[in-house]
Design a protein around this motif. Structure first.
Motif, short mmCIF file in Angstrom:
data_model
loop_
_atom_site.label_atom_id
_atom_site.label_comp_id
_atom_site.label_asym_id
_atom_site.label_seq_id
_atom_site.Cartn_x
_atom_site.Cartn_y
_atom_site.Cartn_z
N VAL A 1 0.90 -0.74 -0.04
CA VAL A 1 -0.13 0.04 -0.21
C VAL A 1 0.82 1.00 -0.03
N ALA A 2 1.40 1.06 0.75
CA ALA A 2 2.46 2.33 0.67
C ALA A 2 3.64 2.40 0.23
N ILE A 3 3.82 1.19 -0.41
CA ILE A 3 5.14 1.35 -2.26
C ILE A 3 3.93 2.04 -2.95
N GLY A 4 3.15 1.41 -3.11
CA GLY A 4 2.23 2.84 -4.31
C GLY A 4 1.72 3.68 -4.54
N HIS A 5 1.97 3.98 -3.28
CA HIS A 5 1.87 5.84 -2.83
C HIS A 5 2.76 6.39 -3.43
N TRP A 6 4.43 6.15 -3.06
CA TRP A 6 5.41 6.09 -3.19
C TRP A 6 6.01 6.37 -4.64
N ASN A 7 5.02 5.45 -5.29
CA ASN A 7 4.93 5.05 -7.22
C ASN A 7 4.52 6.37 -7.34
N CYS A 8 3.43 6.54 -6.85
CA CYS A 8 2.29 7.63 -7.06
C CYS A 8 2.93 8.88 -7.39
N TYR A 9 3.89 8.71 -6.25
CA TYR A 9 4.49 10.24 -5.72
C TYR A 9 5.74 10.71 -6.53
N ALA A 10 5.93 9.46 -7.19
CA ALA A 10 7.21 9.54 -8.35
C ALA A 10 6.79 9.84 -9.83
N LEU A 11 5.47 9.55 -10.24
CA LEU A 11 4.65 9.53 -11.33
C LEU A 11 4.88 11.50 -10.94
N GLY A 12 4.16 11.95 -9.43
CA GLY A 12 3.44 13.14 -10.01
C GLY A 12 5.32 14.62 -10.14
N ASN A 13 6.16 13.41 -9.46
CA ASN A 13 7.06 14.44 -9.60
C ASN A 13 7.24 14.13 -11.15
N ALA A 14 7.59 13.27 -12.08
CA ALA A 14 8.07 12.91 -12.91
C ALA A 14 6.94 14.06 -13.75
N LEU A 15 5.92 14.72 -13.27
CA LEU A 15 4.70 15.33 -14.07
C LEU A 15 4.54 16.70 -13.28
N LEU A 16 5.81 17.44 -12.69
CA LEU A 16 5.30 18.60 -12.14
C LEU A 16 5.77 19.14 -12.87
#
Length: 474
Positions: free
Chosen positions: A273-288
């Motif tokens: 669950v937490a890693i899924g969230h972490w991965n979404c943060y990585a995507l968010g950083n890329a889309l920033l």
């Protein structure tokens, strides 16, 4: 974005198995897939009409560390087909080297190809968002892994194989135009409703985050563990992608690690669950750069936990046969997982057998009424205490046993792809007999049905299965 190239042929390819439900998605006759022409096409030896094969580039974080450029190291996209439910991309996995193979040989082995094929279709039958698998073909060409194995190709299908790492690739290369081109392609092709939003890139992040959270809630509800939740293995459509060292929970242990390579337990059941969230943060950083501000990206990412919790709550209510929502339900769920942990109860068997519990059974002599369920627990008294609370909860909504049992059996599978079942089918196939793969597939396509005569596919794993290990090697 990609390199156009031809698959590398394999000598004397043969048919292993094909999925009828997957074939129907692209309007193909499953029986025809065993014919020589299709075997050649889905091994990469010949091209289908109109196909212009390509391998895509992407990057990613692997086990939390930036790995740089990755890409389709052994996967080659054949093209798209329009089917009854929309377009699907067809991709060969194991079709030879590409510019992104790095030190790899571009091949997949029969063992891993069968596992991916079976699990893709098993997950789809469970109602879990996933890529699909159309067909597996093999060849006697030798491939070196820990041992010498033989080559195989699995044909995968999805509306798109774009990954979180596809966006990371252009962000970390400081290529804003390519990043925007990719984001616009995904929005226009798969999220067209977002195009009219004030900030479509923010809404893209929010929707992908929401889908990812819901997908992982599905995983948790059936005890599925992905094993390698790297950002390059995360689908931009919220689909379960890249079946490597996966596993379905047997003896329940919230900290179970299904990937022998994952020594630190980053991708344990508890951490998904937490890693899924972490991965979404990585995507968010890329889309920033497209979204604009950190605050806007954070707002998009904030949908993750509410979406996960709402979906898991919905799934657990259904798994326990509850049709209403009351304040104490979360505590009831948590206490069940606590006693499951203490006794290492088989995940699938428990939820399936829970449907047989009678709401109005007398409170005394539980061993006369709950024997099969109680016998799953080392601490039977703990189960008796929980069962009292569960019965009270069932009576609070006037639950009818027969109706509840039928509803629970529609969501609690009797059959999942246990590692030992996959191993038995693989060993049979490695000896040239593919009937085991096809028989197991037929069972997994109907996981909620009783299937008389197939009960042995639902049995607890034998003692030898305790020594099975799966890793990133494939």
């Amino acid at each position: 974005m990609y390199t156009r190239l031809m698959p590398t042929p394999l000598p004397a390819p043969y048919f292993v198995a094909a999925s009828g439900p997957a074939a129907a998605l692209v309007g193909l006759d499953v029986e025809a897939l065993a014919q020589e022409a299709f075997v050649a096409a889905f091994t990469g030896n010949t091209l289908l009409p109109g196909s212009e094969p390509l391998a895509a580039v992407y990057s990613g974080h692997q086990f939390g560390v930036w790995a740089g450029q990755l890409g389709d190291g052994r996967a080659i996209l054949l093209g798209e087909l329009d089917g009854p439910e929309g377009r699907m991309e067809l991709q060969l996995k194991g079709a030879g080297k590409t510019p992104y193979s790095r030190m790899g040989d571009g091949r997949a082995v029969l063992r891993s190809s069968i596992r991916e094929f079976l699990c893709s279709e098993a997950m789809a039958a469970l109602g879990i968002p996933t890529t699909r698998a159309l067909v597996v073909t093999g060849s006697n060409q030798r491939v070196m892994r820990e041992n010498i194995e033989t080559a195989a190709v699995v044909t995968r299908m999805a509306p798109s194989f774009v990954r979180f790492g596809s966006f990371e690739h252009w962000h970390y290369r400081d290529k804003p135009e390519e990043l925007k081109t990719l984001a616009d392609y995904v929005i226009d092709g798969f999220y067209p409703d977002l195009r009219g939003a004030a900030n479509p890139y923010k809404e893209l992040l929010a929707e992908v985050t929401r889908r990812t959270a819901r997908m992982i809630a599905h995983w948790q509800s059936v005890g599925f563990m992905h094993g390698v939740m790297n950002t390059d293995n995360m689908s931009i459509l919220g689909l379960t992608l890249d079946y490597g060292p996966f596993g379905f929970m047997e003896a329940f242990d919230v900290n179970h690690i299904c990937n022998h390579t994952d020594q630190g337990g980053r991708y344990s059941y508890a951490n998904q669950v937490a890693i899924g969230h972490w991965n979404c943060y990585a995507l968010g950083n890329a889309l920033l750069p497209l979204i604009g501000t950190v605050d806007e990206a954070q707002e998009a990412l904030d949908v993750y936990m509410p979406a996960f919790e709402a979906k898991l709550d919905e799934l657990l209510h259904a798994k326990l046969g509850l049709t209403t929502v009351l304040d104490g339900d979360r505590a009831l769920f948590d206490s069940l997982f606590t006693i499951m942990q203490a006794s290492h109860v088989d995940f699938t068997l428990l939820f399936r057998q829970l449907g047989d519990l009678q709401a109005d059974a007398p409170k005394d002599q539980p061993e006369l009424h709950d024997a099969p369920l109680r016998d799953l627990f080392i601490d039977r008294a703990a189960f008796d205490e929980w069962a009292l609370r569960y019965r009270e909860r069932l009576r609070a909504e006037s639950s009818v046993d027969a109706e509840r049992r039928a509803a629970m059996n529609r969501v609690n599978p009797k059959y999942v792809l246990r590692n030992y079942l996959a191993q038995q089918a693989i060993e049979q196939a490695q000896n040239g007999d593919y009937a085991g793969v096809r028989d197991l597939l037929a069972v997994l396509e109907h996981p909620f049905d009783e299937q008389p005569g197939k009960e042995h596919f639902a049995a607890l794993p034998p003692d030898w299965a305790a020594h099975l290990e799966v890793s990133c090697s494939s």
